[in-house]
Design an enzyme around this catalytic site. Structure first.
Site, PDB file in Angstrom:
ATOM      1  N   HIS A  47     -24.189  23.061 -50.944  1.00 19.99           N
ATOM      2  CA  HIS A  47     -24.624  21.824 -51.605  1.00 19.99           C
ATOM      3  C   HIS A  47     -23.905  21.606 -52.934  1.00 19.99           C
ATOM      4  O   HIS A  47     -24.335  20.791 -53.742  1.00 19.99           O
ATOM      5  CB  HIS A  47     -26.128  21.871 -51.879  1.00 19.99           C
ATOM      6  CG  HIS A  47     -26.958  22.193 -50.693  1.00 19.99           C
ATOM      7  ND1 HIS A  47     -26.831  21.501 -49.521  1.00 19.99           N
ATOM      8  CD2 HIS A  47     -27.911  23.133 -50.479  1.00 19.99           C
ATOM      9  CE1 HIS A  47     -27.689  22.000 -48.629  1.00 19.99           C
ATOM     10  NE2 HIS A  47     -28.341  22.997 -49.179  1.00 19.99           N
ATOM     11  N   HIS A  95     -28.549  19.663 -44.859  1.00 18.92           N
ATOM     12  CA  HIS A  95     -28.294  20.922 -44.167  1.00 18.92           C
ATOM     13  C   HIS A  95     -27.673  20.692 -42.797  1.00 18.92           C
ATOM     14  O   HIS A  95     -27.777  21.535 -41.914  1.00 18.92           O
ATOM     15  CB  HIS A  95     -29.588  21.719 -43.996  1.00 18.92           C
ATOM     16  CG  HIS A  95     -30.176  22.175 -45.286  1.00 18.92           C
ATOM     17  ND1 HIS A  95     -30.980  21.370 -46.039  1.00 18.92           N
ATOM     18  CD2 HIS A  95     -30.047  23.341 -45.964  1.00 18.92           C
ATOM     19  CE1 HIS A  95     -31.340  22.027 -47.131  1.00 18.92           C
ATOM     20  NE2 HIS A  95     -30.779  23.215 -47.114  1.00 18.92           N
TER      21      HIS A  95
END
Lengths: 327, 327
Positions: free
Chosen positions: A56, A214
């Site tokens: 991320h 994700h």
């Protein structure tokens, strides 16, 4: 799958090491390289600690520094950091005023941060804020914590820097969480390095609406369309999913990893126009790649309704690798 | 080709409009939206003006603001801005001390900036610095101006802000240009929106070494390899192509548009290690997506040998959308 990597097993460690080398003015490794922490901890200030899976970036390590996070724990790709990492961060970052843990609403993250809070709780004052800024849909279930986490981390980080106490920070964070809403769209899926598997595949004329960060599927597969149609859909959905607390807002268009700045600016243009049409006063803007899903081509649109005190907090000095102004 | 766009004809205008909306604290449109300029021009300061084709964002519009550029002209994708745009920028940005034009070494850019300088030359003091930081190869011919342009623009911008006169700025810029060297690699080609054509196609196990930022082929096609091998090749080539002026350097790993931050950090880690092995003291670091080739997956490595005065200029306050510190 071509990526700049050497081996799936070492990818995260090498990347975080590169980050720490590049941004040594802001950060250092914590004990045993279990986490990244602010170079200069501030005695008596509440420590703001976050973390989550790798993949991320720049979230969360890019937000470690003055006016934002004191420490960030990085797990394997799309995998929560361990309770042991989080406990180590608490022990090193807590300078006496306690810790606020900022946790994205994913089962693994919530579980491990709760476990760490329990393990460290006898020696440290600890509170937790769970960020759940994603829109709610039947398919995705509970609201996930996505790009809006950046806004929340900035604001509680700024308040902590100004001396706010732990209990008040918990209230501020929890309160903010209800006024920040995000929605994402993917033009491509992502390939997870250690499995070499693509989380979902999209055809040349398909997009995935409502994705998280994700690589998980979103809530609907739609035909590819132009930017106006896609971005307006994101913006309308976000608006309809949040009760405007005030007319003042921050608008944040985030790149999911593989989308270049020019496209983010274009998407921001459409989102900004939409908000003006709906009477939302965009007082602050953020456009860039801040919360990614590996190299996914896609964006998210975040709207945060902020009051004047919160806008003031937003503007206060911040010195991190990814957000920096006023110092 | 899935991109966030509405139509190829309006893509650049919409993107630049979004940029100006998002960063209104730093920039405004110039006359007839022909260029983007600094919101607060400084009377008596030399104006630093740059520009080039679109598709390289945030370069150059993201560098307009205090301590860097006073105006940036954006052409169509991978196409030089017109002399008329550049003349308009000169007329508006020159507050009396003249203009330094910073031009990447591409025929179209050099021609149009020279033409503009001639057209505006009777009313304005104008000098030009041509940036040619790319490595030199037989296939690519003369050195192109690529990511190192960011470093040069920052340093002449900082010097202008501190009151340096036009003639000295020209010397500083020309001198710097010989001490900044870059090399790029592509994992993918790019598709140009208005032609819908891919500039070059790479197989799943191929990479293109020595690419510029216009989707043009580089100097050799190589088998895909791990990040260490690729980045070391870039770094070694850059080192062998530049005479170290001092032992102090700035190391810059730039994303070409589609490469996520995590991979840039990892590449930086390898490049940094290599430079240390070679006795180069990396005094400053820059890692991020600053000079792009649309959504190309790839990176470039830039090394800039800087003296203490230049390191001081680098650190001085800068307030632009893409680079910001000290204010």
């Amino acid at each position: 799958m071509k990526k700049f990597m050497n081996a799936a097993e070492t990818m995260v460690a090498e990347s975080v090491e590169g980050f720490v080398r590049a941004h040594a003015e802001f950060v250092v490794f914590g004990a045993d390289q279990k986490f990244v922490r602010r170079r200069q901890l501030v005695p008596g200030k509440v420590a703001i600690i976050s973390g989550g899976g790798a993949g991320h970036e720049p979230m969360h390590i890019g937000f470690v520094g003055r006016g934002m996070l004191d420490a960030a724990c990085v797990g394997h790709i799309f995998t929560s950091p361990t309770p042991s990492q989080i406990v180590a961060a608490i022990e090193e970052a807590d300078t006496g005023a306690g810790c606020l843990l900022v946790v994205k609403n994913y089962d693994g993250d919530v579980m491990n941060f709760e476990m760490a809070a329990e393990m460290a709780g006898s020696h440290h004052k600890i509170e937790m804020v769970i960020v759940s800024d994603d829109i709610k849909t039947e398919r995705t279930g509970s609201r996930r914590g996505v790009a809006g986490t950046v806004v929340l981390e900035r604001l509680v980080g700024a308040a902590a820097e100004q001396g706010m106490a732990l209990a008040e920070l918990k209230v501020l964070g929890s309160n903010l969480s209800t006024r920040i809403r995000s929605m994402g769209v993917a033009l491509t899926g992502v390939t997870v390095p250690h499995t070499q598997r693509t989380t979902f595949l999209l055809g040349p004329d398909e997009i995935e609406m409502g994705v998280g960060i994700h690589g998980e599927p979103g809530h609907s597969r739609e035909p590819f369309s132009n930017a106006d149609a896609i971005v307006r859909h994101l913006g309308e959905t976000v608006l309809s999913d949040i009760a405007p607390a005030t007319g003042k807002a921050l608008l944040f268009v985030n790149g999911l990893g593989g989308t270049p700045p020019a496209e983010l600016y274009l998407a921001f243009n459409t989102a900004h126009r939409l908000m003006m049409e709906r009477g939302v006063h965009i007082e602050r803007s953020l456009v860039g790649t801040y919360a990614t899903s590996l190299d996914m081509q896609g964006i998210s649109v975040t709207l945060a309704f902020l009051n004047d005190e919160e806008l003031f907090l937003w503007d206060s000095p911040v010195a991190t690798a990814a957000l920096r102004w006023g110092c």
